[in-house]
Design a protein around this motif. Sequence first.
Motif, PDB file in Angstrom:
ATOM      1  N   LEU A 217     -46.630   6.113  91.105  1.00  0.00           N
ATOM      2  CA  LEU A 217     -46.130   7.077  92.261  1.00  0.00           C
ATOM      3  C   LEU A 217     -46.919   6.464  93.452  1.00  0.00           C
ATOM      4  CD1 LEU A 217     -46.433  10.589  90.710  1.00  0.00           C
ATOM      5  CD2 LEU A 217     -44.547   9.464  91.073  1.00  0.00           C
TER       6      LEU A 217
ATOM      7  N   ILE B  60     -44.681  14.596  92.144  1.00  0.00           N
ATOM      8  CA  ILE B  60     -43.431  14.412  91.991  1.00  0.00           C
ATOM      9  C   ILE B  60     -42.539  15.402  92.975  1.00  0.00           C
ATOM     10  CG2 ILE B  60     -41.271  14.265  90.310  1.00  0.00           C
ATOM     11  CD1 ILE B  60     -43.150  12.985  88.323  1.00  0.00           C
TER      12      ILE B  60
ATOM     13  N   PHE C 101     -35.598  10.112  90.117  1.00  0.00           N
ATOM     14  CA  PHE C 101     -36.317  10.091  89.026  1.00  0.00           C
ATOM     15  C   PHE C 101     -35.533  10.199  87.805  1.00  0.00           C
ATOM     16  CE2 PHE C 101     -39.326  12.022  92.113  1.00  0.00           C
ATOM     17  CZ  PHE C 101     -40.494  11.288  91.885  1.00  0.00           C
TER      18      PHE C 101
END
Length: 143
Positions: A42, A84, A96
């Motif tokens: 990330l 996320i 994703f």
Amino acid sequence: MKKLVLATALALAPLGAWAEGVVHKVAVHVNDGDPRVLNMALNNVQNVTKYYESQGDTVEVEVVAYGPGLVMFLDGKSPVADRISTMALENDHLKFSACGNTLRKMSEKAGKDVPLMSEASVVPSGVVRLIELQEQGFSYVRP
């Protein structure tokens, strides 16, 4: 001669490169469930996005998780769920993808459906998805 060089440069430039910047494509491969690796993936997404946006460019990113890395998208179990969710809201060019093969095997082992976070979409195979993305011109990154 100068006009010919300029015309050639314009003809060879990527579509939209002169007016709106370049569109970069990045596939991020996650197959490790270690929270450090998930956070590193990330971080890579955020750093790449920030860099290219500072250059006036756009970056399309798809994070593909399979095997132990699928924990990244498990509803109620993901150690990076908050990140996320926030990143998905902040970035329209971020996807994703969860491996359907891994999800099916996890569900079989659990004896019930294993729920994913709403931000994740299921693809038939994580490995195949990475191949498809590379064939579409995506650069490959594995943290």
